[in-house]
Scaffold this motif. Structure first.
Motif, mmCIF file in Angstrom:
data_model
loop_
_atom_site.group_PDB
_atom_site.id
_atom_site.type_symbol
_atom_site.label_atom_id
_atom_site.label_comp_id
_atom_site.label_asym_id
_atom_site.label_seq_id
_atom_site.Cartn_x
_atom_site.Cartn_y
_atom_site.Cartn_z
ATOM 1 N N VAL A 73 -3.826 -10.707 -10.899
ATOM 2 C CA VAL A 73 -3.886 -9.276 -11.195
ATOM 3 C C VAL A 73 -5.107 -8.649 -10.517
ATOM 4 C CG1 VAL A 73 -4.185 -7.574 -13.034
ATOM 5 C CG2 VAL A 73 -2.556 -9.436 -13.323
ATOM 6 N N SER A 74 -6.227 -9.348 -10.533
ATOM 7 C CA SER A 74 -7.432 -8.824 -9.882
ATOM 8 C C SER A 74 -7.204 -8.654 -8.383
ATOM 9 C CB SER A 74 -8.624 -9.754 -10.121
ATOM 10 O OG SER A 74 -8.947 -9.807 -11.490
ATOM 11 N N LYS A 75 -6.556 -9.627 -7.765
ATOM 12 C CA LYS A 75 -6.274 -9.552 -6.334
ATOM 13 C C LYS A 75 -5.301 -8.416 -6.028
ATOM 14 C CE LYS A 75 -4.401 -12.150 -2.475
ATOM 15 N NZ LYS A 75 -3.594 -13.266 -2.067
ATOM 16 N N GLU A 76 -4.243 -8.304 -6.818
ATOM 17 C CA GLU A 76 -3.265 -7.230 -6.629
ATOM 18 C C GLU A 76 -3.916 -5.862 -6.800
ATOM 19 O OE1 GLU A 76 0.277 -7.684 -9.022
ATOM 20 O OE2 GLU A 76 0.352 -9.826 -8.599
ATOM 21 N N MET A 77 -4.822 -5.769 -7.762
ATOM 22 C CA MET A 77 -5.510 -4.505 -8.019
ATOM 23 C C MET A 77 -6.367 -4.111 -6.813
ATOM 24 S SD MET A 77 -5.894 -2.117 -10.163
ATOM 25 C CE MET A 77 -6.961 -0.962 -10.950
ATOM 26 N N ARG A 78 -7.101 -5.052 -6.261
ATOM 27 C CA ARG A 78 -7.940 -4.767 -5.085
ATOM 28 C C ARG A 78 -7.088 -4.347 -3.892
ATOM 29 N NH1 ARG A 78 -10.498 -9.368 -6.975
ATOM 30 N NH2 ARG A 78 -9.512 -10.659 -5.367
ATOM 31 N N GLU A 79 -5.961 -5.041 -3.690
ATOM 32 C CA GLU A 79 -5.079 -4.718 -2.563
ATOM 33 C C GLU A 79 -4.471 -3.322 -2.717
ATOM 34 O OE1 GLU A 79 -2.305 -7.962 -2.579
ATOM 35 O OE2 GLU A 79 -3.689 -9.323 -1.543
ATOM 36 N N LEU A 80 -4.051 -2.996 -3.930
ATOM 37 C CA LEU A 80 -3.459 -1.685 -4.180
ATOM 38 C C LEU A 80 -4.507 -0.586 -4.045
ATOM 39 C CD1 LEU A 80 -0.894 -0.201 -4.837
ATOM 40 C CD2 LEU A 80 -1.328 -0.605 -7.262
ATOM 41 N N LYS A 81 -5.709 -0.847 -4.508
ATOM 42 C CA LYS A 81 -6.803 0.127 -4.379
ATOM 43 C C LYS A 81 -7.097 0.378 -2.908
ATOM 44 C CE LYS A 81 -10.497 2.435 -5.848
ATOM 45 N NZ LYS A 81 -10.548 3.616 -5.018
ATOM 46 N N ARG A 82 -7.070 -0.663 -2.109
ATOM 47 C CA ARG A 82 -7.315 -0.516 -0.666
ATOM 48 C C ARG A 82 -6.208 0.323 -0.023
ATOM 49 N NH1 ARG A 82 -10.126 -1.946 3.603
ATOM 50 N NH2 ARG A 82 -9.148 -2.707 5.501
ATOM 51 N N LYS A 83 -4.948 0.086 -0.429
ATOM 52 C CA LYS A 83 -3.840 0.889 0.089
ATOM 53 C C LYS A 83 -4.043 2.364 -0.258
ATOM 54 C CE LYS A 83 0.165 -2.191 0.130
ATOM 55 N NZ LYS A 83 1.454 -2.468 -0.515
ATOM 56 N N LEU A 84 -4.460 2.612 -1.483
ATOM 57 C CA LEU A 84 -4.723 3.990 -1.910
ATOM 58 C C LEU A 84 -5.814 4.619 -1.055
ATOM 59 C CD1 LEU A 84 -4.728 3.958 -5.818
ATOM 60 C CD2 LEU A 84 -3.299 5.349 -4.362
ATOM 61 N N ASP A 85 -6.907 3.903 -0.882
ATOM 62 C CA ASP A 85 -8.044 4.441 -0.133
ATOM 63 C C ASP A 85 -7.714 4.703 1.328
ATOM 64 O OD1 ASP A 85 -9.595 4.381 -2.410
ATOM 65 O OD2 ASP A 85 -10.562 2.476 -1.928
ATOM 66 N N LEU A 86 -6.800 3.929 1.889
ATOM 67 C CA LEU A 86 -6.460 4.079 3.303
ATOM 68 C C LEU A 86 -5.288 5.030 3.553
ATOM 69 C CD1 LEU A 86 -6.881 0.380 4.492
ATOM 70 C CD2 LEU A 86 -8.463 2.299 4.783
ATOM 71 N N HIS A 87 -4.608 5.455 2.502
ATOM 72 C CA HIS A 87 -3.485 6.381 2.676
ATOM 73 C C HIS A 87 -4.034 7.733 3.126
ATOM 74 C CE1 HIS A 87 -0.043 8.912 1.776
ATOM 75 N NE2 HIS A 87 0.681 7.810 1.823
ATOM 76 N N GLU A 88 -3.441 8.299 4.160
ATOM 77 C CA GLU A 88 -3.980 9.497 4.814
ATOM 78 C C GLU A 88 -4.155 10.687 3.860
ATOM 79 O OE1 GLU A 88 -5.690 11.727 7.730
ATOM 80 O OE2 GLU A 88 -5.188 9.601 7.831
ATOM 81 N N SER A 89 -3.115 11.061 3.130
ATOM 82 C CA SER A 89 -3.228 12.261 2.284
ATOM 83 C C SER A 89 -4.170 12.028 1.101
ATOM 84 C CB SER A 89 -1.849 12.731 1.803
ATOM 85 O OG SER A 89 -1.219 11.745 1.022
ATOM 86 N N ILE A 90 -4.228 10.808 0.606
ATOM 87 C CA ILE A 90 -5.161 10.506 -0.486
ATOM 88 C C ILE A 90 -6.589 10.548 0.030
ATOM 89 C CG2 ILE A 90 -5.915 8.726 -2.116
ATOM 90 C CD1 ILE A 90 -2.954 7.859 -2.308
ATOM 91 N N ALA A 91 -6.826 9.977 1.194
ATOM 92 C CA ALA A 91 -8.171 9.984 1.781
ATOM 93 C C ALA A 91 -8.620 11.414 2.085
ATOM 94 C CB ALA A 91 -8.196 9.136 3.041
#
Length: 146
Positions: A73-91
């Motif tokens: 779960v910790s690994k999945e959370m970090r990966e999903l957070k990274r996806k969020l941070d790198l998504h263009e409209s979210i960034a």
């Protein structure tokens, strides 16, 4: 409190200031990026996944490393957070939000300093604040950090 002409003038000027801020390029950019984020289906799906994962993560954190899914779960959370941070409209939204927050912090600081240099103004996390100790030390400026 009795409404005096001075008080009414301050209220009118504060409403005018709020209008100027709302019409500023920074605020308009914030509104534009927020609208784009709300209309971005991929971003909304990522945010929904993140909210679900956050609930899972908080449950796992209650037990810490003793929970059987802690590492997954910790690994999945970090990966999903990274996806969020790198998504263009979210960034773009986060960048616009930070810009608006900085503007509001600067306006708050100017207003507070106009009254007294010893007024504490919350400016967010002092670690990331580019001005050193702008009244956030909690001692009313007597530390001499200004």
């Amino acid at each position: 409190m009795i409404a005096t002409s001075n008080l009414l003038e301050v209220i009118e000027n504060s409403e005018l200031l709020a209008t100027y801020i709302a019409q500023s390029e920074i605020a308009i950019n914030y509104k534009r990026t927020k609208k784009a984020l709300n209309e971005d289906v991929d971003a909304q799906l990522l945010i929904a996944q993140f909210i679900q994962m956050k609930e899972k993560y908080e449950e796992v954190q209650r037990f810490g490393k003793y929970h059987p899914d802690f590492h997954n779960v910790s690994k999945e959370m970090r990966e999903l957070k990274r996806k969020l941070d790198l998504h263009e409209s979210i960034a773009q939204f986060k960048k616009a939000e930070a810009g608006l927050e900085q503007l509001l912090n600067e306006v708050s600081r100017i207003i507070a300093d106009a009254v007294s240099p010893h007024i504490k103004v919350p400016t967010g996390n002092p670690f990331f604040d580019n001005r050193s100790c702008q009244g956030g030390c909690g001692v009313g400026g007597s530390c001499g950090c200004r």
